[in-house]
Design an enzyme around this catalytic site. Structure first.
Site, PDB file in Angstrom:
ATOM      1  N   ALA A 186       0.867  -1.169   0.000  1.00 47.54           N
ATOM      2  CA  ALA A 186       0.000   0.000   0.000  1.00 47.54           C
ATOM      3  C   ALA A 186       0.906   1.222   0.000  1.00 47.54           C
ATOM      4  CB  ALA A 186      -0.920   0.007   1.225  1.00 47.54           C
ATOM      5  N   SER A 187       0.364   2.357  -0.413  1.00 48.00           N
ATOM      6  CA  SER A 187       1.222   3.523  -0.633  1.00 48.00           C
ATOM      7  C   SER A 187       1.600   4.277   0.634  1.00 48.00           C
ATOM      8  CB  SER A 187       0.545   4.495  -1.608  1.00 48.00           C
ATOM      9  OG  SER A 187       0.567   3.969  -2.910  1.00 48.00           O
ATOM     10  N   THR A 188       0.674   4.391   1.584  1.00 44.00           N
ATOM     11  CA  THR A 188       0.944   5.191   2.773  1.00 44.00           C
ATOM     12  C   THR A 188       0.790   4.358   4.034  1.00 44.00           C
ATOM     13  OG1 THR A 188      -1.353   5.916   3.088  1.00 44.00           O
ATOM     14  CG2 THR A 188       0.002   7.202   1.556  1.00 44.00           C
TER      15      THR A 188
END
Length: 209
Positions: free
Chosen positions: A9-11
């Site tokens: 996931a990105s964050t």
């Protein structure tokens, strides 16, 4: 068959392990099991990702890298995608993605040499197509975001990040952890409309990742 699952996931406020159950179910339906998980919160537009590189370092020829979608592996620029493909090829790693049915043939009985080469060629082409689509989607979303901010600035509506950024980050973390909105409101003192806005931002960020 040694299967290495890659979850991204990105964050930090997004749940990188969201797809774990789907990956486990996918391999169990085919009489296999996942031997190792690699989980991280990093942008797919970034090549240097610690867990991805650890997976590549651990991999041996014939291993499978299992992902939910191609965009979990890459939202890279063409030159970086080509570098990553070369690393994958050098390790003899095979990519299987839930959104790429041609890759599922890796779990089928071993085909003859001609069929295997044909499947490899088709799968490689589809990987390139989906990698290009993932990158375009990433760039389109970034461009629309920049255009929206620019328009808001010209109209005097853009205020930048909210002053209480820490509280909003705490709210996002609580929501991502699965706490009820009532619990989050009581804990942070935030209004329901604030929670609704932050949840919407989390969904949009997840789509961009």
């Amino acid at each position: 068959m040694f299967i290495r699952a890659y979850l991204r996931a990105s964050t930090q406020i997004q749940d990188a392990e969201r797809a774990r159950a789907d990956l486990v179910r996918f391999v169990e339906e085919r009489g296999q099991r996942i031997a190792a998980f690699y989980v991280e919160n990093e942008s797919g537009a970034k090549l240097e990702r610690p867990e991805l590189f650890r997976l590549l370092a651990d991999a041996t020829p014939g291993d499978v890298c299992l992902i939910e979608q191609i965009d979990r592996l890459t939202r890279l620029r063409t030159e970086d995608w080509n570098r990553l493909k070369a690393m994958i090829s050098d390790k003899g790693l095979r990519i299987v993605a839930l959104d790429l049915p041609t890759s599922w043939l890796m779990f089928a009985a071993k085909p003859d040499d001609f069929t295997a080469r044909l499947f490899d060629a088709v799968n490689s082409m589809m990987l390139d197509v989906l990698a290009a689509v993932s990158r375009k989607d990433y760039e389109d979303r970034r461009r629309r975001q920049a255009q929206g901010i620019a328009k808001a600035k010209t109209e005097g509506l853009y205020k930048g990040r909210p002053a209480d950024a820490k509280r909003n980050a705490d709210i996002a973390a609580l929501l991502a952890a699965g706490h009820s909105w009532t619990f989050v409101q009581r804990t942070t003192g935030a209004s329901r409309s604030t929670l609704s806005r932050i949840r919407k931002e989390m969904v949009e960020e997840a789509a961009e990742s």
